[in-house]
Design a protein around this motif. Structure first.
Motif, mmCIF file in Angstrom:
data_model
loop_
_atom_site.group_PDB
_atom_site.id
_atom_site.type_symbol
_atom_site.label_atom_id
_atom_site.label_comp_id
_atom_site.label_asym_id
_atom_site.label_seq_id
_atom_site.Cartn_x
_atom_site.Cartn_y
_atom_site.Cartn_z
ATOM 1 N N GLY A 1 11.392 7.198 -28.259
ATOM 2 C CA GLY A 1 10.645 6.569 -27.172
ATOM 3 C C GLY A 1 9.758 7.537 -26.423
ATOM 4 N N TYR A 2 10.247 8.749 -26.210
ATOM 5 C CA TYR A 2 9.492 9.743 -25.446
ATOM 6 C C TYR A 2 8.366 10.385 -26.256
ATOM 7 N N SER A 3 8.605 10.591 -27.553
ATOM 8 C CA SER A 3 7.687 11.372 -28.371
ATOM 9 C C SER A 3 6.239 10.863 -28.354
ATOM 10 N N PRO A 4 5.977 9.565 -28.547
ATOM 11 C CA PRO A 4 4.573 9.112 -28.510
ATOM 12 C C PRO A 4 3.910 9.347 -27.156
ATOM 13 N N THR A 5 4.674 9.161 -26.085
ATOM 14 C CA THR A 5 4.107 9.360 -24.743
ATOM 15 C C THR A 5 3.774 10.826 -24.506
ATOM 16 N N VAL A 6 4.661 11.708 -24.964
ATOM 17 C CA VAL A 6 4.373 13.144 -24.834
ATOM 18 C C VAL A 6 3.168 13.515 -25.690
ATOM 19 N N GLY A 7 3.028 12.848 -26.847
ATOM 20 C CA GLY A 7 1.852 13.082 -27.693
ATOM 21 C C GLY A 7 0.565 12.713 -26.972
ATOM 22 N N ILE A 8 0.593 11.597 -26.253
ATOM 23 C CA ILE A 8 -0.581 11.195 -25.463
ATOM 24 C C ILE A 8 -0.868 12.223 -24.365
ATOM 25 N N LEU A 9 0.206 12.716 -23.755
ATOM 26 C CA LEU A 9 0.048 13.750 -22.734
ATOM 27 C C LEU A 9 -0.630 14.984 -23.322
ATOM 28 N N GLY A 10 -0.212 15.372 -24.537
ATOM 29 C CA GLY A 10 -0.843 16.509 -25.204
ATOM 30 C C GLY A 10 -2.310 16.254 -25.498
ATOM 31 N N ALA A 11 -2.622 15.020 -25.894
ATOM 32 C CA ALA A 11 -4.022 14.684 -26.170
ATOM 33 C C ALA A 11 -4.870 14.770 -24.906
ATOM 34 N N VAL B 1 3.555 10.171 -32.423
ATOM 35 C CA VAL B 1 3.824 8.896 -33.090
ATOM 36 C C VAL B 1 4.522 9.117 -34.433
ATOM 37 N N GLY B 2 4.086 10.154 -35.153
ATOM 38 C CA GLY B 2 4.683 10.435 -36.458
ATOM 39 C C GLY B 2 6.148 10.810 -36.365
ATOM 40 N N LEU B 3 6.476 11.712 -35.447
ATOM 41 C CA LEU B 3 7.875 12.118 -35.284
ATOM 42 C C LEU B 3 8.754 10.948 -34.850
ATOM 43 N N ALA B 4 8.220 10.103 -33.969
ATOM 44 C CA ALA B 4 9.007 8.966 -33.488
ATOM 45 C C ALA B 4 9.341 8.002 -34.612
ATOM 46 N N ASN B 5 8.336 7.640 -35.414
ATOM 47 C CA ASN B 5 8.507 6.575 -36.399
ATOM 48 C C ASN B 5 8.925 7.054 -37.784
#
Length: 261
Positions: free
Chosen positions: A151-161, A193-197
């Motif tokens: 759940g956290y990983s995609p949101t952190v990815g957006i933060l990185g972007a 997104v990749g790590l999450a899914n």
């Protein structure tokens, strides 16, 4: 080694990377250590904040189980319980005391010890059900660690972007580098997104399946030992416990169906 797990992660990576290469991309475009650090450390920090350290480390240790095949001992356990039932029928439940040292599985050993000590069936059920519930709760928390990470990983990815875009916007004077910089910024989203899914959520799902299989075997052990104490015929006991093996196989099929859907 669990072929399904290895084939799954390999197929996913080959499909994604192969599709990218067919579109004219290159692996170097998504090899960004900074993005990886942001996503991995950010997700790890959020999970550590949510869960106790002991649960987090238990979850890390469980990762290896996803890629290993664990030989099912359910049939062996059933045969052992039937053997105990035959012996108890001939010599009494107390005679099973001499078998305790050779029992490796802690749950079975504890339940049989209570039976040998003369505790009544209802009390044994109550005590061992508490043991089952506590174990199931811990196992559920372990799977929840990976679900939380997913759940956290995609949101952190957006933060990185967003962080990457901030850096790009500060160098707009070099317009030739802006497009390249934006592309690099979105690599963090790919990682998240990749790590999450492809990693976190599938690991959580497989651990749930393995934990449920263990739970069914323990339920079978408890029912078997209580039935011995109640004097059930060994043949009837074997037929009764076979239903747990059918349930375990049915649970595996249901889990497989859920993954396909």
């Amino acid at each position: 080694m669990d072929i399904a797990s290895v084939m799954g992660i390999t197929l996913a990576l080959l499909g994604i990377l192969g599709g990218m290469l067919m579109e004219g991309g290159s692996i170097a475009q998504i090899t960004q250590p900074t993005a990886a650090i942001i996503v991995l450390c950010g997700t790890g920090g959020a999970v550590l904040l949510q869960f106790p350290f002991s649960i987090f480390m238990a979850a890390v240790r469980q990762v290896a189980r996803v890629f290993t095949v664990e030989v099912s001992n359910a049939q062996v356990t059933l045969s052992q319980i039937v053997e105990f039932a035959n012996k108890a029928r001939r010599s009494g439940v107390v005679s099973l005391d001499e078998d305790l040292p050779r029992i490796a599985e802690p749950f079975m050993k504890q339940a049989l010890m209570l039976a040998v000590d003369g505790m009544d069936p209802s009390s044994i059920r109550q005590i061992m059900h508490l043991e089952l519930e506590n174990g199931a709760e811990i196992e559920e928390k372990i799977a929840s660690v990976f679900e939380a990470a997913g759940g956290y990983s995609p949101t952190v990815g957006i933060l990185g972007a967003v962080l990457g875009l901030i850096q790009v916007m500060q160098h707009l004077e070099n317009i030739n580098e802006v497009g390249k910089g934006i592309a690099v910024a979105f690599v963090a989203t790919i990682y998240g997104v990749g790590l999450a899914n492809l990693v976190y959520l599938p690991i959580a799902g497989k651990l749930k399946i393995k934990h449920r299989e263990e739970q069914v075997v323990k339920e079978m052990v408890l029912e078997g030992i209580v039935s011995i104490l109640e004097g059930m015929n060994p043949r009837m006991l074997e037929l009764k416990l076979n239903t747990y093996l059918l349930e375990a196989r049915a649970e595996e099929q249901r889990a497989e169906d859920r993954r396909i859907k």
